[in-house]
Design a protein around this motif. Structure first.
Motif, PDB file in Angstrom:
ATOM      1  N   HIS A 151       0.778  -1.130  -0.159  1.00 42.32           N
ATOM      2  CA  HIS A 151       0.091   0.077   0.051  1.00 42.32           C
ATOM      3  C   HIS A 151       1.055   1.225   0.048  1.00 42.32           C
ATOM      4  CE1 HIS A 151       0.892  -0.359   4.269  1.00 42.32           C
ATOM      5  NE2 HIS A 151       0.353  -1.759   4.008  1.00 42.32           N
ATOM      6  N   GLY A 152       0.544   2.408  -0.556  1.00 42.94           N
ATOM      7  CA  GLY A 152       1.082   3.455  -0.972  1.00 42.94           C
ATOM      8  C   GLY A 152       0.605   4.663  -0.325  1.00 42.94           C
ATOM      9  N   ASP A 153      -0.132   4.906   0.853  1.00 42.24           N
ATOM     10  CA  ASP A 153      -0.678   5.862   1.491  1.00 42.24           C
ATOM     11  C   ASP A 153       0.345   6.655   2.536  1.00 42.24           C
ATOM     12  OD1 ASP A 153      -2.266   5.430   4.479  1.00 42.24           O
ATOM     13  OD2 ASP A 153      -1.116   3.884   3.519  1.00 42.24           O
ATOM     14  N   MET A 154       0.089   7.724   2.798  1.00 38.80           N
ATOM     15  CA  MET A 154       1.067   8.676   3.465  1.00 38.80           C
ATOM     16  C   MET A 154       1.451   8.169   4.613  1.00 38.80           C
ATOM     17  SD  MET A 154       0.634  12.675   2.376  1.00 38.80           S
ATOM     18  CE  MET A 154       1.970  13.184   3.394  1.00 38.80           C
ATOM     19  N   ALA A 155       0.226   7.736   5.461  1.00 35.54           N
ATOM     20  CA  ALA A 155       0.495   7.090   6.745  1.00 35.54           C
ATOM     21  C   ALA A 155       1.339   6.044   6.800  1.00 35.54           C
ATOM     22  CB  ALA A 155      -0.819   6.876   7.479  1.00 35.54           C
ATOM     23  N   SER A 156       1.227   4.998   5.796  1.00 32.14           N
ATOM     24  CA  SER A 156       2.051   3.803   5.815  1.00 32.14           C
ATOM     25  C   SER A 156       3.356   4.256   5.495  1.00 32.14           C
ATOM     26  CB  SER A 156       1.522   2.918   4.608  1.00 32.14           C
ATOM     27  OG  SER A 156       0.437   2.585   4.784  1.00 32.14           O
ATOM     28  N   LEU A 157       3.689   5.401   4.385  1.00 31.64           N
ATOM     29  CA  LEU A 157       5.180   5.678   4.147  1.00 31.64           C
ATOM     30  C   LEU A 157       5.735   6.265   5.484  1.00 31.64           C
ATOM     31  CD1 LEU A 157       4.850   7.372   0.734  1.00 31.64           C
ATOM     32  CD2 LEU A 157       6.133   5.368   1.282  1.00 31.64           C
ATOM     33  N   LYS A 158       4.975   7.079   6.163  1.00 32.95           N
ATOM     34  CA  LYS A 158       5.330   7.547   7.400  1.00 32.95           C
ATOM     35  C   LYS A 158       5.998   6.364   8.373  1.00 32.95           C
ATOM     36  CE  LYS A 158       3.969  10.763  11.120  1.00 32.95           C
ATOM     37  NZ  LYS A 158       2.728  11.653  11.712  1.00 32.95           N
ATOM     38  N   ARG A 159       4.979   5.530   8.757  1.00 29.58           N
ATOM     39  CA  ARG A 159       5.354   4.335   9.552  1.00 29.58           C
ATOM     40  C   ARG A 159       6.693   3.730   8.933  1.00 29.58           C
ATOM     41  NH1 ARG A 159      -0.225   3.796   9.699  1.00 29.58           N
ATOM     42  NH2 ARG A 159      -0.290   2.325   8.066  1.00 29.58           N
ATOM     43  N   LEU A 160       6.734   3.286   7.773  1.00 30.14           N
ATOM     44  CA  LEU A 160       7.941   2.621   7.265  1.00 30.14           C
ATOM     45  C   LEU A 160       9.023   3.228   7.207  1.00 30.14           C
ATOM     46  CD1 LEU A 160       5.800   0.746   4.303  1.00 30.14           C
ATOM     47  CD2 LEU A 160       6.421  -0.283   6.327  1.00 30.14           C
ATOM     48  N   THR A 161       9.094   4.682   6.959  1.00 28.42           N
ATOM     49  CA  THR A 161      10.350   5.372   6.767  1.00 28.42           C
ATOM     50  C   THR A 161      10.765   6.368   7.820  1.00 28.42           C
ATOM     51  OG1 THR A 161       9.376   7.296   5.656  1.00 28.42           O
ATOM     52  CG2 THR A 161       9.909   5.462   4.347  1.00 28.42           C
ATOM     53  N   ASN A 220      -2.058  -2.426   8.934  1.00 27.11           N
ATOM     54  CA  ASN A 220      -1.553  -2.002   9.887  1.00 27.11           C
ATOM     55  C   ASN A 220      -1.935  -0.180  10.178  1.00 27.11           C
ATOM     56  OD1 ASN A 220       0.275  -2.418  12.002  1.00 27.11           O
ATOM     57  ND2 ASN A 220       2.050  -1.447  10.998  1.00 27.11           N
ATOM     58  N   SER A 221      -2.945   0.018   9.842  1.00 23.66           N
ATOM     59  CA  SER A 221      -3.475   1.448  10.028  1.00 23.66           C
ATOM     60  C   SER A 221      -4.101   1.560  11.338  1.00 23.66           C
ATOM     61  CB  SER A 221      -4.297   1.845   8.699  1.00 23.66           C
ATOM     62  OG  SER A 221      -5.270   1.266   8.545  1.00 23.66           O
ATOM     63  N   GLY A 222      -4.532   0.650  12.007  1.00 18.09           N
ATOM     64  CA  GLY A 222      -5.226   0.640  13.009  1.00 18.09           C
ATOM     65  C   GLY A 222      -4.619   0.638  14.365  1.00 18.09           C
ATOM     66  N   ALA A 223      -4.881   0.001  15.504  1.00 14.85           N
ATOM     67  CA  ALA A 223      -4.491  -0.270  16.653  1.00 14.85           C
ATOM     68  C   ALA A 223      -2.936  -0.879  16.400  1.00 14.85           C
ATOM     69  CB  ALA A 223      -5.218  -1.055  17.328  1.00 14.85           C
ATOM     70  N   SER A 224      -2.823  -1.794  15.743  1.00 15.64           N
ATOM     71  CA  SER A 224      -1.454  -2.488  15.528  1.00 15.64           C
ATOM     72  C   SER A 224      -0.301  -1.450  14.945  1.00 15.64           C
ATOM     73  CB  SER A 224      -1.554  -3.631  14.483  1.00 15.64           C
ATOM     74  OG  SER A 224      -2.350  -4.689  14.986  1.00 15.64           O
ATOM     75  N   GLY A 225      -0.926  -0.565  13.979  1.00 15.37           N
ATOM     76  CA  GLY A 225       0.178   0.254  13.622  1.00 15.37           C
ATOM     77  C   GLY A 225       0.247   1.645  14.558  1.00 15.37           C
ATOM     78  N   GLY A 226      -0.749   1.520  15.544  1.00 14.21           N
ATOM     79  CA  GLY A 226      -0.692   2.835  16.511  1.00 14.21           C
ATOM     80  C   GLY A 226      -0.317   2.536  17.970  1.00 14.21           C
ATOM     81  N   ASN A 227       0.010   1.426  18.265  1.00 15.60           N
ATOM     82  CA  ASN A 227       0.430   0.956  19.575  1.00 15.60           C
ATOM     83  C   ASN A 227       2.009   1.368  19.854  1.00 15.60           C
ATOM     84  OD1 ASN A 227       2.163  -1.739  20.130  1.00 15.60           O
ATOM     85  ND2 ASN A 227       1.509  -1.548  17.819  1.00 15.60           N
TER      86      ASN A 227
END
Length: 969
Positions: free
Chosen positions: A503-513, A625-632
């Protein structure tokens, strides 16, 4: 404007300071940055990558000029005034908070004072001052706040001392405006910034501020946001070198302090401000080698030039005069020329640029770059004002009076859209008149008509000006070029994340990089992420953006730390109702098992099912990974939290205690998966401490650890001396602690991505932005209706986290899961401070230090919901209470800044997971758990075993949903 500055203490400078022990003569009232640049000191701090950094934006946005002043770390040199006797030191990339030479940034307050005002203006630039003057003339009591040392903003900036020379017309106009505003009784507060905002219980707007290290709250009847704009960067190789600055940064040094950024300077970029700044640099004594303008020559755009002259002949003539002055002073103006790269070891040494004739290299010691402007709209976005997309940017939706979608919020000037100071002042006056009209206060109709005429005229001029200066986008920089200055993230790293992610949304890029997670909070790299994510998201019609988060500026942790009452367990909250995200329709889809939910539990289930040969798909409402898993916060819990045992525990604590063996074994499984997949999940099992500061706490921990040992968890109580040896940063007030060597931490930003990649590699399919709307039973399984079309599956795994109750209800099943939005807080990166996962026996706290140096603070403090998209968001009271406990446990955190907070929708059950096939719905399995990140991989493996008919490794009977119906009438 040429200034003769002192060169030594003997020259009679009034202020004497030191920098890294070296005596410097400085001019009182100038900024620390100006004093250092004037002394030839460009490098003032270290970047995350260890490189030298210095004065860049000149307005407190970039945080690259951080220095330590009199032992206080993280001070912005561009906004800190020189005071005689200051001890200034280079800021390391990670300050050592255990260094006794470092000072606390603030004293934790007993309470945070709050004041009510009629009208609050945030920003003392042209728009804010014009709004304040007009409102005050109507009898409205006005308070204006601004984070700079003096009012005026970028346009009306004033000389800080007589040595800067005679003020020009622009300065004089600003000084007169400030004088009129003060004369009307307007309260002007400098060095005061807004870091947060929310609505209170009765819907009243409350803004959280900090002034000189002291926190406050302001509750205005009407808010006028006049925060202006900041310059968008031009990312080329070498753009982070000391000696590279924005046009605004260079202009502030000259106009306010009489200091040129360098001796031999190149000005480059796009826009007419570059020409003005080049002339000011020349007047201040710099050798300006050239001005590079990316737009083609106006001679090739005669129609646009004619429109500009027609829109405002006087201003157009002023621009022509400036270009003529460049020629007279033999400053080369190169149209259609682009800066390619900047060279240097520890500071600027040369610049390479392209022209129609080819590449050229010039030796320079400074490069000034102007590349357009972006609205500082983070406050209206945080408040929930409606926005619209304009030219790829978010723009506040407002009328010509500055009125927004919120009745008590107005946005004026460049905070809404960049259009110059004259437009900003007209908008400020119109907004003030509208506010007065709503309060039935008389106004001058003639002045309003004149302002509307001025507004229309200057808007026409600005449109014609930028049409004349329209230029192609800069070419894509070299892969190694940094896109994110704060976190040292290159374009190559972002591109790699896009290629490797599903997936290529901004929140994912932020989490990954980690781009966007630094001190500037994405102001500079946000547009880069948006552009790259939009390219990947076009088919999904998704508008990428980074959410505005508190704090809007880094804020001293201690200034916010206020003690709050404690409670037990988690506070339940309503689940948000959000419209389904847009996406293309699915082709006819049939799978063996459909997993609903793309968090760690669902993805781990998919991994083990796919490895077992099952045909499996994951339906995720947003992106994985955009919900609780990515936000814990990434804690790996092996022992019970304080509110999971004893009187405060859910269901008496029994369900949580029965979960302990699962937690222990799941941590082992995490470590095995990390090794097996060959990916660094940043797992560190260094143990967990739960500190006790009373004898009652010690007795509580004695009983708790006894129960944990009975469940196979190695946990025992240690004394104060051993505790201090293990973690010297902890307060000496603690009598001991429970120590569990099995606890640790993990980076959920990369670990979940690793599980996702492995699941897809094993054959699992990921259906993102696919919201489940209804489920019906069929003879051979289920039909799952989504907003993208139906999916047919023989089996369903409900891994929807806090939303699992809604999934169950679609089949008439009771899955007693509740939402509990929780917050997390992050400090700036610091030197190693704590090694263990730290909790408290009587208060809500989890605290740990990530591998990158950030201290992550949580512990079950309740969050709220965003007023616009209903995502979880932190609450002011929770932030204050959480930070009080953190500094109470680790006192040296009073020396640090908070740079970020976020919230996620956690799960509240009864302390234990809900696992297994539902007894009333064959083929429908639950994989739902609180403490979900620790348990995620084991829940996935157990669920996969159950779905495929294999005997699970653990007895799951205690975790069946049937336990909630036992004993019910």
């Amino acid at each position: 404007m040429r200034v003769v500055r002192p060169t030594s203490v003997r020259d009679g400078a009034i202020a004497t300071v030191t920098f890294d022990g070296r005596p410097l003569a400085a001019v009182p009232g100038e900024s620390v940055a100006a004093a250092l640049v004037a002394a030839g000191i460009r490098a003032q701090s270290q970047g995350r990558d260890g490189s030298s950094r210095g004065h860049y934006c000149g307005m407190g946005v970039c945080h690259d000029c951080l220095v330590m002043v009199n032992g206080s770390a993280g001070q912005r040199a561009c906004l800190t005034r020189i005071v005689d006797g200051q001890r200034i030191e280079t800021q390391p990339a990670r300050p050592d908070l255990l260094d006794p030479a470092l000072a606390d940034l603030a004293e934790p307050p007993i309470a945070i004072p709050e004041e009510a005002v009629d009208m609050l203006v945030v920003g003392a630039g042209p728009a804010g001052l014009a709004a304040a003057e007009t409102a005050a003339s109507h009898g409205i009591r006005v308070v204006v706040i601004d984070e700079r040392p003096a009012p005026g903003g970028q346009y009306f900036k004033q000389g800080a001392h007589p040595a800067t020379g005679e003020p020009d017309r622009q300065m004089r106009e600003g000084a007169h405006l400030v004088s009129r505003v003060r004369g009307l009784g307007v309260v002007l507060r400098e060095q005061t910034f807004v870091w947060g905002a929310e609505r209170d219980a009765v819907g009243r707007l409350v803004l959280a501020t900090v002034a000189n290290g002291r926190a406050g709250r302001i509750a205005p009847r009407v808010l006028v946001v006049a925060t202006g704009a900041f310059e968008t960067p031009l990312a080329v190789p070498g753009w982070t070198l000391p000696g590279v600055t924005t046009t605004g940064g260079a202009q502030t040094l000259i106009r306010s302090y009489g200091v040129p950024i360098g001796h031999r300077v190149l000005v480059a970029g796009n826009g007419p401000l570059n020409i003005q700044v080049a002339l000011e640099l020349k007047k201040a004594g710099a050798d300006v080698v050239a001005v590079l303008e990316r737009a083609p020559s106006p001679s090739s755009r005669r129609r646009e030039a004619t429109r500009l002259i027609a829109a405002h002949p006087a201003l157009a003539l002023r621009g022509l005069e400036q270009m003529a002055r460049l020629a007279r002073q033999r400053i080369e103006l190169l149209w259609g020329a682009s800066l390619l790269r900047i060279e240097g070891e520890s500071q600027v040494e040369a610049a390479i640029f392209s022209t129609a004739e080819g590449e050229r290299r010039v030796a320079v010691d400074a490069v000034v770059v102007g590349n357009g402007f972006a609205s500082a709209n983070e406050l209206p976005r945080l408040l929930g004002c409606a926005h619209r997309e304009a030219d790829g940017r978010l723009e506040v939706a407002r009328d010509e009076n500055g009125a927004t979608s919120l009745e008590d919020v107005f946005v004026v000037g460049e905070a809404g859209r960049f259009a110059g100071a004259h437009v900003a002042m007209a908008q400020g006056r119109l907004a003030a008149r509208e506010i007065a009209r709503r309060q039935n206060l008389e106004g001058a109709k003639g002045d309003e008509r004149a302002d509307r005429r001025r507004l229309a005229r200057h808007e026409r001029f600005q449109a014609a000006l930028w049409s004349l200066f329209a230029a192609d986008e800069p070419s894509r920089p070299a892969p190694q070029t940094l896109a994110c200055r704060c976190e040292a993230v290159s374009f190559e790293m972002i591109e790699r994340a896009l290629r490797g992610s599903a997936h290529g949304d901004m929140a994912s890029l932020k989490r990954l990089t980690r781009a966007g997670m630094g001190r500037c909070q994405g102001r500079y790299c946000g547009p880069v992420l948006a552009q790259l994510a939009a390219r990947d998201s076009q088919a999904r019609a998704v508008a990428p953006k980074l959410a505005a988060q508190m704090p809007l500026r880094p804020v001293p942790l201690a200034a916010l730390a206020v003690e709050k009452p404690e409670w037990g367990g988690h506070r339940r909250a309503h689940l948000p109702d959000r419209p389904a995200p847009p996406s293309e329709r699915l082709p006819p889809t049939r799978v063996g098992t459909l997993i609903i939910g793309g968090g760690i539990a669902g993805l781990a289930t998919a991994l083990f099912l796919a490895r077992a040969g099952e045909d499996v798909a994951i339906a995720e409402r947003n992106v994985a990974n955009s919900g609780a898993s990515g936000g814990n916060a990434g804690s790996l819990h092996a022992q019970l939290l304080s509110f999971d045992y004893g009187a405060r525990a859910e269901a008496g604590g029994g369900p949580a205690a029965r979960t302990l063996p699962l937690q222990r074994d799941s941590i082992d499984l995490w470590r095995s998966l990390e090794a097996e997949l060959g990916r660094d999940f940043e797992i560190k099992v260094s143990g967990g401490l739960m500190v006790a500061e009373t004898e009652e706490h010690l007795r509580f921990l004695d009983a708790k650890t006894a129960l944990e040992r009975a469940q196979g968890i190695p946990s025992h109580v240690i004394g104060a001396a051993e505790l201090q040896l293990m973690e010297p940063a902890l307060s000496s007030r603690f009598l001991g602690a429970a120590f569990c060597p099995s606890e640790g931490k993990i980076n959920p930003l990369v670990a979940t991505e690793g599980i996702l990649a492995a699941a897809i590699a094993a054959g699992a399919k990921l259906l993102e932005r696919t919201e489940v709307c209804a489920i019906s039973r069929e003879t051979d399984g289920f039909t799952v209706q989504t907003q993208r079309g139906p999916v047919r599956a023989r089996r369903i795994v409900n891994a929807a986290g806090a939303f699992s109750s809604r999934i169950g209800a679609m089949l008439g099943l009771d899955v007693p899961v509740f939402g509990a939005p929780l917050q997390m807080v992050v400090t700036e990166a610091v030197a190693p401070l704590v090694s263990c996962l730290v909790a408290h026996a009587g208060r809500h706290l989890t605290l740990k230090q990530a591998a990158n140096g950030n201290v992550i603070i949580g512990g079950g403090w309740t969050a709220g919901l965003d007023p616009v998209d209903q995502h979880p968001r932190p609450l002011l009271a929770s932030l204050e209470g959480n930070l009080w406990v953190a500094q109470h446990v680790v006192p040296s955190l009073r020396k640090a800044h908070v740079i970020r907070s976020w919230a996620a929708m956690n799960i509240n059950i009864d302390g234990a997971p809900i696992l297994g096939e539902h007894p009333d719905a064959p083929g429908f399995f639950n994989a739902v758990t609180s403490n979900g990140y620790t348990l995620g991989p084991l829940v996935g493996r157990l669920t996969a075993d159950l779905v495929t008919g294999r005997a699970p490794s653990h007895d799951i009977a205690p975790f069946s949903v049937a336990r909630f119906s036992r004993g019910r009438p």
